[in-house]
Design a protein around this motif. Structure first.
Motif: not given
Length: 189
Positions: A86-87, A129-131, A135-136, A187-189
């Motif tokens: 996804f994007a 940061k918001t993107l 995505a997370r 990066l941990e989700l």
């Protein structure tokens, strides 16, 4: 189209303009989709790993997008989306000003963050940061537990990723590596 806006739509102000975040779809990614997207990165400090230790070195580096690269990015995003990834885009007045992409492949619980870019005129207002936050959330829906990031090792790029909670990757996922000169993060989700 309201159905295409992410359920947790988030808007931020850039001056008096609102930034809207939503998924990108293959049918909208034309060859001129990124024609007005400004991206030129220059750096004088870069992270280099020697003897298992990272250190900053003075290196004049730069990266900018040619017309061909802009077309390639649109095609690449289409392939990522078609492959189960996804994007998400950030928009001001229907003009794309940032985007992030996660491919659909999961390896050892890692999803691959393949791209994160913010238009030069919109940096340092929280769009990246918001993107990444959006995505997370989406990566959890494809059963990922961590994001793997093969990042250009410029001081600014790595500082951004560390500021949002990334750390050096515990495991290198060879299929997700862009360049052996990159710094591999997770990066941990």
């Amino acid at each position: 189209n309201q159905s295409r806006v992410l359920a947790d739509r988030h808007q931020r102000r850039k001056g008096e303009q609102m930034i809207e975040y939503r998924r990108l779809y293959t049918e909208e990614l034309s060859s001129n989709y990124f024609a007005d997207f400004k991206h030129e990165q220059k750096w004088s400090q870069q992270w280099v790993k020697q003897n298992f230790v990272w250190s900053l070195e003075h290196i004049n580096g730069s990266r900018s997008w040619s017309a061909e690269k802009r077309i390639w990015i649109a095609e690449y995003l289409k392939k990522q989306i078609a492959g189960g990834g996804f994007a998400i885009g950030a928009f001001q007045n229907d003009q794309i000003v940032g985007f992030i992409c996660i491919d659909g492949k999961i390896i050892d619980r890692y999803a691959n963050l393949t791209m994160l870019f913010v238009d030069d005129a919109f940096k340092r207002v929280g769009i990246g940061k918001t993107l990444l936050q959006k995505a997370r959330k989406e990566a959890l829906t494809i059963n990922a537990k961590k994001l793997f990031i093969s990042a250009i090792p410029s001081e600014e790029t790595i500082a951004f990723y560390f500021s949002v909670g990334c750390k050096d990757a515990e495991m290198i996922v060879p299929d997700f590596v862009d360049s052996e000169n990159d710094r591999y993060l997770e990066l941990e989700l």
